[in-house]
Design an enzyme around this catalytic site. Structure first.
Site, PDB file in Angstrom:
ATOM      1  N   GLU A 159       0.829  -1.204   0.000  1.00  0.00           N
ATOM      2  CA  GLU A 159       0.000   0.000   0.000  1.00  0.00           C
ATOM      3  C   GLU A 159       0.864   1.254   0.000  1.00  0.00           C
ATOM      4  O   GLU A 159       1.814   1.365   0.784  1.00  0.00           O
ATOM      5  CB  GLU A 159      -0.904  -0.044   1.238  1.00  0.00           C
ATOM      6  CG  GLU A 159      -2.318   0.335   0.989  1.00  0.00           C
ATOM      7  CD  GLU A 159      -3.043  -0.575  -0.005  1.00  0.00           C
ATOM      8  OE1 GLU A 159      -3.089  -0.217  -1.194  1.00  0.00           O
ATOM      9  OE2 GLU A 159      -3.559  -1.623   0.406  1.00  0.00           O
ATOM     10  N   GLY A 181     -16.431   4.499  -3.742  1.00  0.00           N
ATOM     11  CA  GLY A 181     -15.763   5.117  -2.577  1.00  0.00           C
ATOM     12  C   GLY A 181     -15.394   4.127  -1.491  1.00  0.00           C
ATOM     13  O   GLY A 181     -15.103   4.508  -0.365  1.00  0.00           O
ATOM     14  N   ALA A 182     -15.381   2.821  -1.839  1.00  0.00           N
ATOM     15  CA  ALA A 182     -15.114   1.792  -0.827  1.00  0.00           C
ATOM     16  C   ALA A 182     -13.698   1.241  -0.925  1.00  0.00           C
ATOM     17  O   ALA A 182     -13.379   0.214  -0.352  1.00  0.00           O
ATOM     18  CB  ALA A 182     -16.128   0.659  -0.982  1.00  0.00           C
ATOM     19  N   ASP A 193      -4.078   0.783  -9.448  1.00  0.00           N
ATOM     20  CA  ASP A 193      -5.488   0.453  -9.690  1.00  0.00           C
ATOM     21  C   ASP A 193      -5.754   0.221 -11.173  1.00  0.00           C
ATOM     22  O   ASP A 193      -6.428  -0.733 -11.564  1.00  0.00           O
ATOM     23  CB  ASP A 193      -6.396   1.586  -9.189  1.00  0.00           C
ATOM     24  CG  ASP A 193      -6.161   1.886  -7.722  1.00  0.00           C
ATOM     25  OD1 ASP A 193      -5.541   1.043  -7.034  1.00  0.00           O
ATOM     26  OD2 ASP A 193      -6.568   2.967  -7.258  1.00  0.00           O
ATOM     27  N   GLU A 225      -6.412  10.352 -14.414  1.00  0.00           N
ATOM     28  CA  GLU A 225      -6.512  10.723 -12.991  1.00  0.00           C
ATOM     29  C   GLU A 225      -5.601  11.913 -12.683  1.00  0.00           C
ATOM     30  O   GLU A 225      -6.014  12.878 -12.051  1.00  0.00           O
ATOM     31  CB  GLU A 225      -6.066   9.555 -12.102  1.00  0.00           C
ATOM     32  CG  GLU A 225      -7.004   8.383 -12.115  1.00  0.00           C
ATOM     33  CD  GLU A 225      -8.098   8.484 -11.063  1.00  0.00           C
ATOM     34  OE1 GLU A 225      -8.137   9.462 -10.293  1.00  0.00           O
ATOM     35  OE2 GLU A 225      -8.939   7.552 -11.036  1.00  0.00           O
ATOM     36  N   SER A 271     -11.717   0.560  -6.154  1.00  0.00           N
ATOM     37  CA  SER A 271     -11.318   1.116  -7.463  1.00  0.00           C
ATOM     38  C   SER A 271     -12.414   1.159  -8.511  1.00  0.00           C
ATOM     39  O   SER A 271     -12.187   0.784  -9.668  1.00  0.00           O
ATOM     40  CB  SER A 271     -10.143   0.326  -8.033  1.00  0.00           C
ATOM     41  OG  SER A 271      -8.990   0.713  -7.401  1.00  0.00           O
ATOM     42  N   THR A 321       2.932   2.086  -2.058  1.00  0.00           N
ATOM     43  CA  THR A 321       4.261   1.823  -2.621  1.00  0.00           C
ATOM     44  C   THR A 321       4.312   2.189  -4.103  1.00  0.00           C
ATOM     45  O   THR A 321       5.383   2.403  -4.641  1.00  0.00           O
ATOM     46  CB  THR A 321       4.611   0.329  -2.460  1.00  0.00           C
ATOM     47  OG1 THR A 321       3.430  -0.423  -2.762  1.00  0.00           O
ATOM     48  CG2 THR A 321       5.067   0.003  -1.056  1.00  0.00           C
ATOM     49  N   ASP A 322       3.134   2.251  -4.765  1.00  0.00           N
ATOM     50  CA  ASP A 322       3.172   2.418  -6.231  1.00  0.00           C
ATOM     51  C   ASP A 322       3.843   3.719  -6.679  1.00  0.00           C
ATOM     52  O   ASP A 322       4.730   3.706  -7.526  1.00  0.00           O
ATOM     53  CB  ASP A 322       1.797   2.197  -6.889  1.00  0.00           C
ATOM     54  CG  ASP A 322       0.675   3.104  -6.418  1.00  0.00           C
ATOM     55  OD1 ASP A 322       0.888   3.901  -5.477  1.00  0.00           O
ATOM     56  OD2 ASP A 322      -0.435   3.013  -7.000  1.00  0.00           O
TER      57      ASP A 322
HETATM   58  C1  GLA Z   1      -5.219   4.561  -4.212  1.00  0.00           C
HETATM   59  C2  GLA Z   1      -4.396   4.985  -5.411  1.00  0.00           C
HETATM   60  C3  GLA Z   1      -3.314   3.950  -5.737  1.00  0.00           C
HETATM   61  C4  GLA Z   1      -2.494   3.592  -4.508  1.00  0.00           C
HETATM   62  C5  GLA Z   1      -3.409   3.286  -3.310  1.00  0.00           C
HETATM   63  C6  GLA Z   1      -2.649   3.100  -2.025  1.00  0.00           C
HETATM   64  O1  GLA Z   1      -5.958   3.413  -4.510  1.00  0.00           O
HETATM   65  O2  GLA Z   1      -5.226   5.142  -6.540  1.00  0.00           O
HETATM   66  O3  GLA Z   1      -2.485   4.421  -6.772  1.00  0.00           O
HETATM   67  O4  GLA Z   1      -1.560   4.588  -4.209  1.00  0.00           O
HETATM   68  O5  GLA Z   1      -4.363   4.297  -3.095  1.00  0.00           O
HETATM   69  O6  GLA Z   1      -1.847   1.970  -2.111  1.00  0.00           O
END
Ligand code: GLA
Length: 394
Positions: free
Chosen positions: A41, A128-129, A178, A166, A132, A43-44
């Site tokens: 989480e 919103g949950a 995502d 985005e 994605s 990390t992307d």
């Molecule tokens: C959201 C963002 C992702 C990622 C996550 C956290 O989903 O869209 O790119 O950064 O939060 O891991």
């Protein structure tokens, strides 16, 4: 009329709505899945690793190509229709429609000329949950628009375009996770994604366990500012450590540079550096079918997100604790951007029903609200097929 599975029901709904809104019959249907992140989480955008899977909850979009450049989209979720021509795109005109105009904009930026279409969108990804639904919308629109305009579909390239929508159109500074999993997901697998070079490796889910999504029912409010703040703290830490991205840091460097880091920047960097290691260990655990090891890493990740990265919350922490107290739970953690929404648990196969019932009532007793728990399967990424004409109501 067939009504045996959720996607058939969604397709029937699409057919009905298409008739009502556009007085015609759709030609194609796009299925675009939500996702759950198993581990990795925040990390992307640090050029690191993530390990998400696409899920069997998706958006479904019925489409009919037009001969002009008008685009009309009706959403059952928002009970609203937007319409625009691809030659007159304007930012900020429609709230949920921003993702749609953004996809047409990004294709134009790539030198393509998207054509017009009519579309109805329905689905069963809660909005919103942290599952994605917006990436599913972007990739679904891109799939439809590339198909109708005869543009080659390359999943990871399209994911990168979704991320541009985005970042540059909607104004959300997210990473690639995502969109990448939505585009490239594979049935029965999670995907280890290297967010630096966008390469990916399929990881089979442990055979004796099941992924369960634990929806607290809480929804994110002003998350963008907290997200951007965490992002800035990560880059601040990387700068102080003389590296471009935290991906290039390790524990030794973290301690070496600790005096230069603010206490918050230290904690944020600690989460990212250790989380990247956990993702790689989790991928190995999956390759070795080691469910208990994967579960252990998931819970470690949760504790780090709660204590060091500070993106969890009471509802998510309570849900994770309720899950961890159940004897069938191998591991649990919050998933996605956090603050509210869903957690994810790895649960012994065969004990799902028991887990869902007991964890739901434990959570309801502590939080005075009923959660929703779904057993879920790993699904394929965004796809398109002809609309099943047998589902059209005569
Ligand atoms: C959201 C963002 C992702 C990622 C996550 C956290 O989903 O869209 O790119 O950064 O939060 O891991």
């Amino acid at each position: 009329m067939r009504a045996e599975n959720p996607s058939t029901i969604l397709e029937q709904e699409l057919s009905r709505q298409f008739k009502q809104h556009f007085d015609s019959i759709p030609e194609l249907v796009v299925t675009s899945p939500g996702r759950v992140n198993i581990i990795g989480e925040y990390t992307d955008f640090n050029d690191g690793f993530v390990l998400p899977m696409a899920i069997d909850r998706s958006l479904m979009m019925a489409i009919k190509k037009r001969t002009d450049d008008l685009i009309r989209v009706y959403s059952t979720e928002f009970n609203a229709e937007i319409s625009f021509t691809s030659s007159s795109l304007r930012k900020g005109e429609f709230s949920w429609g921003e993702y749609i105009t953004g996809c047409i904009w990004v294709l134009q930026q790539m030198g393509h000329t998207p054509c017009g279409f009519d579309m109805v969108i329905t689905g069963n990804i809660p909005v919103g949950a942290s599952l994605s639904s917006s990436a599913a919308l972007e990739l679904g629109i891109l799939r439809a628009a590339t198909y109708t305009a005869g543009i080659d579909w390359q999943p990871m390239k399209m994911a990168i375009l979704g991320q541009r929508v985005e970042n540059e159109w909607v104004g959300m500074n997210c990473g690639i996770m995502d969109q990448a999993i939505c585009a490239c997901g594979r049935k029965d697998h999670a995907l280890l994604i290297d967010c630096r070079d966008h390469s990916s490796t399929l990881c089979p889910l442990p055979k004796k366990s099941t992924i369960i999504i634990l929806d607290t029912g809480t929804r994110r409010g002003l998350v963008d500012s907290a997200y951007n703040e965490r992002r800035a703290q990560c880059f601040e830490a990387a700068g102080k450590m003389n590296i471009a991205y935290l991906r290039d840091g390790n524990e030794e460097m973290l301690e070496q540079f600790r005096p230069q880091l603010s206490p918050l920047a230290y904690l944020r960097a600690k989460h990212i550096i250790l989380e990247n290691d956990r993702v790689l260990q989790a991928a190995k655990a999956m390759q070795n079918d080691a469910g208990h090891e994967l579960g252990r890493l998931m819970y470690e990740s949760h504790c780090s997100l709660r204590d060091d990265f500070d993106v969890s919350g009471t509802a998510l922490n309570t849900m994770v604790e309720c899950a961890m107290e159940h004897s069938a739970c191998l591991g649990a953690r919050m998933t996605g951007a956090g603050f509210a929404g869903c957690a994810v648990a790895l649960v012994e196969k065969g004990r799902e029903k028991d887990f869902v019932e007991e964890v739901s009532s434990a959570y309801a007793a502590r939080m005075q609200t009923e959660p929703r728990l779904y057993v879920c399967q790993a699904a394929d990424g965004t796809g398109i097929q002809p609309f099943d004409q047998e589902l059209v109501e005569k």
